[in-house]
Design a protein around this motif. Structure first.
Motif, PDB file in Angstrom:
ATOM      1  N   THR A   3       0.964  -1.128  -0.054  1.00  0.00           N
ATOM      2  CA  THR A   3       0.100  -0.095  -0.172  1.00  0.00           C
ATOM      3  C   THR A   3       0.876   1.153   0.034  1.00  0.00           C
ATOM      4  OG1 THR A   3      -1.830  -1.080   1.036  1.00  0.00           O
ATOM      5  CG2 THR A   3      -1.984   1.169   1.296  1.00  0.00           C
ATOM      6  N   ILE A   4       0.787   2.165  -0.906  1.00  0.00           N
ATOM      7  CA  ILE A   4       1.614   3.352  -0.946  1.00  0.00           C
ATOM      8  C   ILE A   4       0.605   4.554  -0.471  1.00  0.00           C
ATOM      9  CG2 ILE A   4       2.684   4.857  -2.470  1.00  0.00           C
ATOM     10  CD1 ILE A   4       2.845   2.591  -4.348  1.00  0.00           C
ATOM     11  N   ILE A   5       1.089   5.080   0.523  1.00  0.00           N
ATOM     12  CA  ILE A   5       0.364   6.304   0.948  1.00  0.00           C
ATOM     13  C   ILE A   5       1.056   7.704   0.516  1.00  0.00           C
ATOM     14  CG2 ILE A   5      -0.550   7.498   3.161  1.00  0.00           C
ATOM     15  CD1 ILE A   5      -0.033   4.561   4.368  1.00  0.00           C
ATOM     16  N   THR A  32      -7.594   1.902  -5.036  1.00  0.00           N
ATOM     17  CA  THR A  32      -7.742   2.951  -4.105  1.00  0.00           C
ATOM     18  C   THR A  32      -8.128   2.272  -2.709  1.00  0.00           C
ATOM     19  OG1 THR A  32      -9.779   3.305  -4.781  1.00  0.00           O
ATOM     20  CG2 THR A  32      -7.856   4.539  -5.706  1.00  0.00           C
ATOM     21  N   VAL A  33      -7.564   3.104  -1.661  1.00  0.00           N
ATOM     22  CA  VAL A  33      -7.849   2.427  -0.236  1.00  0.00           C
ATOM     23  C   VAL A  33      -8.215   3.803   0.404  1.00  0.00           C
ATOM     24  CG1 VAL A  33      -6.950   1.376   1.900  1.00  0.00           C
ATOM     25  CG2 VAL A  33      -6.180   0.681  -0.310  1.00  0.00           C
ATOM     26  N   SER A  34      -9.473   3.742   0.967  1.00  0.00           N
ATOM     27  CA  SER A  34     -10.045   5.205   1.608  1.00  0.00           C
ATOM     28  C   SER A  34     -10.090   4.647   2.949  1.00  0.00           C
ATOM     29  CB  SER A  34     -11.098   5.335   0.956  1.00  0.00           C
ATOM     30  OG  SER A  34     -12.111   4.467   0.766  1.00  0.00           O
ATOM     31  N   GLU A  42      -3.309   0.516  -3.413  1.00  0.00           N
ATOM     32  CA  GLU A  42      -2.658  -0.899  -3.375  1.00  0.00           C
ATOM     33  C   GLU A  42      -2.356  -1.176  -4.501  1.00  0.00           C
ATOM     34  OE1 GLU A  42      -5.172  -4.218  -2.137  1.00  0.00           O
ATOM     35  OE2 GLU A  42      -4.284  -3.807  -0.146  1.00  0.00           O
ATOM     36  N   VAL A  43      -1.098  -1.690  -4.926  1.00  0.00           N
ATOM     37  CA  VAL A  43      -0.568  -1.928  -6.060  1.00  0.00           C
ATOM     38  C   VAL A  43       0.083  -3.496  -6.035  1.00  0.00           C
ATOM     39  CG1 VAL A  43      -0.487   0.214  -6.854  1.00  0.00           C
ATOM     40  CG2 VAL A  43       1.552  -0.694  -6.079  1.00  0.00           C
ATOM     41  N   ALA A  48       4.815  -1.269  -7.983  1.00  0.00           N
ATOM     42  CA  ALA A  48       5.368  -0.703  -6.879  1.00  0.00           C
ATOM     43  C   ALA A  48       6.917  -0.350  -7.360  1.00  0.00           C
ATOM     44  CB  ALA A  48       5.240  -1.391  -5.798  1.00  0.00           C
ATOM     45  N   ALA A  49       7.431  -1.449  -7.742  1.00  0.00           N
ATOM     46  CA  ALA A  49       8.843  -1.585  -8.242  1.00  0.00           C
ATOM     47  C   ALA A  49       9.288  -0.543  -9.567  1.00  0.00           C
ATOM     48  CB  ALA A  49       9.724  -2.836  -8.314  1.00  0.00           C
ATOM     49  N   ALA A  50       8.213  -0.809 -10.137  1.00  0.00           N
ATOM     50  CA  ALA A  50       8.284  -0.025 -11.863  1.00  0.00           C
ATOM     51  C   ALA A  50       8.351   1.455 -11.374  1.00  0.00           C
ATOM     52  CB  ALA A  50       6.971  -0.484 -12.385  1.00  0.00           C
ATOM     53  N   ILE A  51       7.555   1.975 -10.171  1.00  0.00           N
ATOM     54  CA  ILE A  51       7.224   3.330  -9.987  1.00  0.00           C
ATOM     55  C   ILE A  51       8.388   4.089  -9.454  1.00  0.00           C
ATOM     56  CG2 ILE A  51       5.076   3.603 -10.425  1.00  0.00           C
ATOM     57  CD1 ILE A  51       4.702   4.367  -7.544  1.00  0.00           C
TER      58      ILE A  51
END
Length: 85
Positions: A3-5, A32-34, A42-43, A48-51
């Protein structure tokens, strides 16, 4: 799935664009996580590694040639030793 915040709303918009561009023709890879105080994403591990998020390091895959170490059984004590101690 990590999860990226984002840090703030501006970062949230920038991150959403970057994630969707990296997902290409598979936008379902970004969810999306709200549940928290701000929107999060959430990916999958590859995305996540690609970005290139510095906060995320994927866990290494276990080596199939190397079996996982066995855990030792708990040490048994006799009733006499436990009563004497």
């Amino acid at each position: 799935m990590p999860t990226i915040i984002p840090a703030d709303d501006a970062d949230s918009k920038r991150l959403a664009v970057a994630l969707l561009e990296a997902a290409g023709d598979r936008p379902e890879r970004v969810r999306t996580v709200s549940a928290g105080p701000r929107l999060a994403f959430e990916v999958d591990d590859d995305l996540a590694a690609a970005i290139g998020t510095e906060q995320y390091m994927p866990e290494p895959e276990p080596d199939p040639a190397k079996p996982a170490p066995k855990k030792a059984a708990p040490r048994k004590t006799s009733v006499k030793a436990a009563a004497a101690g």
